[in-house]
Design a protein around this motif. Structure first.
Motif, PDB file in Angstrom:
ATOM      1  N   UNK A 111     -26.863  47.247  40.391  1.00 11.31           N
ATOM      2  CA  UNK A 111     -27.557  47.325  41.267  1.00 11.31           C
ATOM      3  C   UNK A 111     -27.996  48.527  41.909  1.00 11.31           C
ATOM      4  N   UNK A 112     -28.826  48.373  43.001  1.00 11.60           N
ATOM      5  CA  UNK A 112     -29.274  49.247  43.440  1.00 11.60           C
ATOM      6  C   UNK A 112     -28.672  50.537  44.653  1.00 11.60           C
ATOM      7  N   UNK A 113     -28.593  51.977  44.371  1.00 13.80           N
ATOM      8  CA  UNK A 113     -27.872  52.422  45.859  1.00 13.80           C
ATOM      9  C   UNK A 113     -29.145  53.020  46.064  1.00 13.80           C
ATOM     10  N   UNK A 114     -29.251  53.557  47.695  1.00 16.27           N
ATOM     11  CA  UNK A 114     -30.559  54.651  48.270  1.00 16.27           C
ATOM     12  C   UNK A 114     -29.423  55.518  48.950  1.00 16.27           C
ATOM     13  N   UNK A 115     -28.751  56.482  49.181  1.00 17.17           N
ATOM     14  CA  UNK A 115     -27.973  57.495  49.846  1.00 17.17           C
ATOM     15  C   UNK A 115     -29.597  58.550  50.616  1.00 17.17           C
ATOM     16  N   UNK A 138     -26.902  49.525  49.425  1.00 16.51           N
ATOM     17  CA  UNK A 138     -26.348  48.984  47.784  1.00 16.51           C
ATOM     18  C   UNK A 138     -26.735  48.034  47.879  1.00 16.51           C
ATOM     19  N   UNK A 139     -27.816  47.564  47.322  1.00 14.82           N
ATOM     20  CA  UNK A 139     -28.556  46.333  46.671  1.00 14.82           C
ATOM     21  C   UNK A 139     -28.348  45.687  45.968  1.00 14.82           C
ATOM     22  N   UNK A 140     -27.994  43.737  45.378  1.00 16.71           N
ATOM     23  CA  UNK A 140     -27.875  43.554  44.058  1.00 16.71           C
ATOM     24  C   UNK A 140     -29.316  43.407  43.055  1.00 16.71           C
ATOM     25  N   UNK A 141     -29.537  44.075  42.220  1.00 15.28           N
ATOM     26  CA  UNK A 141     -30.668  43.729  41.449  1.00 15.28           C
ATOM     27  C   UNK A 141     -30.410  42.671  40.239  1.00 15.28           C
ATOM     28  N   UNK A 142     -31.263  41.942  39.972  1.00 13.32           N
ATOM     29  CA  UNK A 142     -31.189  40.973  38.512  1.00 13.32           C
ATOM     30  C   UNK A 142     -32.161  41.351  37.999  1.00 13.32           C
TER      31      UNK A 142
END
Length: 240
Positions: A111-115, A138-142
């Motif tokens: 999961x990619x997190x961007x604050x 928070x988006x999925x990273x495959x």
């Protein structure tokens, strides 16, 4: 006595499987990130659609939403981990795989997190309280190994649907993750929404749902690599 200035930081998780992060000023370019194993690095674009600069912190976690940039254990390097993004400007995040030993016969999920942290008010009156808010997307990273059979966008057509009483089962025989936007159970011409929370079934895994009724057909919407919604219907027959 001079009042005490209060600064409160709220980290709000805005994990969405589809759509844009409309509340935050800084948005991620896409609803998911695909990392082909043969790539040395990939780039993720961030855009500041707000009217003020934002300070952005980014990190990748291994599935625990409580992980922070300080304790995340995903096998990736991300640069820059912290950046100031001016209004109307973009920021590229470089993502590099820095691990080893991941499965080569199926995807792995991270999961990619961007604050997104808004700046403090300019020329603020320090006798006044204000609330400083941060939004986390928070988006999925495959992580996708090379040479997997078929394609990710074909995977929803390979799902195997079955039922047992009022339980609906879906088996995923493919090496790809399949994300659902909606699942509907159809019986006697009536449609019942079973799930619209973005459930996911992993490679060679099964997902079970309690539909509370008999099921003749299933109508489902999945999210493809490009964030598009793809609808399909399968026939389960009329008996239980």
């Amino acid at each position: 006595m001079k009042p005490i200035l209060i600064k409160t930081l709220l980290a709000t998780a805005l994990m969405l499987s589809c759509g844009s992060h409309a509340i935050a000023s800084v948005v991620i370019g896409g609803t998911r990130v695909i990392y082909p194993a043969q790539s040395r690095e990939i780039t993720v674009q961030l855009s500041n659609i707000g009217e003020a600069p934002s300070l952005v912190q980014a990190w990748i976690d291994s599935g625990d939403p409580e992980q922070t940039a300080e304790n995340a254990d995903a096998p990736f390097m991300l640069t820059p981990p912290i950046a100031r993004v001016e209004p109307g400007r973009n920021q590229a995040l470089r993502v590099m795989f820095a691990g080893s030993g991941l499965p080569t016969d199926r995807e792995s999920l991270y999961w990619l997190n961007v604050l997104d942290m808004a700046p403090s008010p300019k020329n603020g009156d320090e006798t006044q309280n204000y609330l400083q808010v941060a939004f986390r997307s928070r988006v999925k990273l495959f992580y996708r190994p090379e040479g997997l059979p078929g394609t990710a966008n074909e995977a929803p057509t390979k799902l195997r649907w079955s039922r047992s009483g009022t339980q609906l089962h879906v088996d995923n025989p493919t090496p790809y993750y399949v994300t659902f936007a909606e699942i509907h159970a159809l019986s006697n011409g009536a449609s019942k929404l079973v799930d619209d929370k973005g459930k996911m079934v992993g490679p060679e895994q099964q997902l079970s749902l309690d539909v509370g009724q008999s099921v003749e057909q299933v109508r489902f919407i999945t999210i493809n690599d490009y964030g598009g919604r793809v609808e399909a219907t399968v026939d389960l027959g009329t008996g239980n």
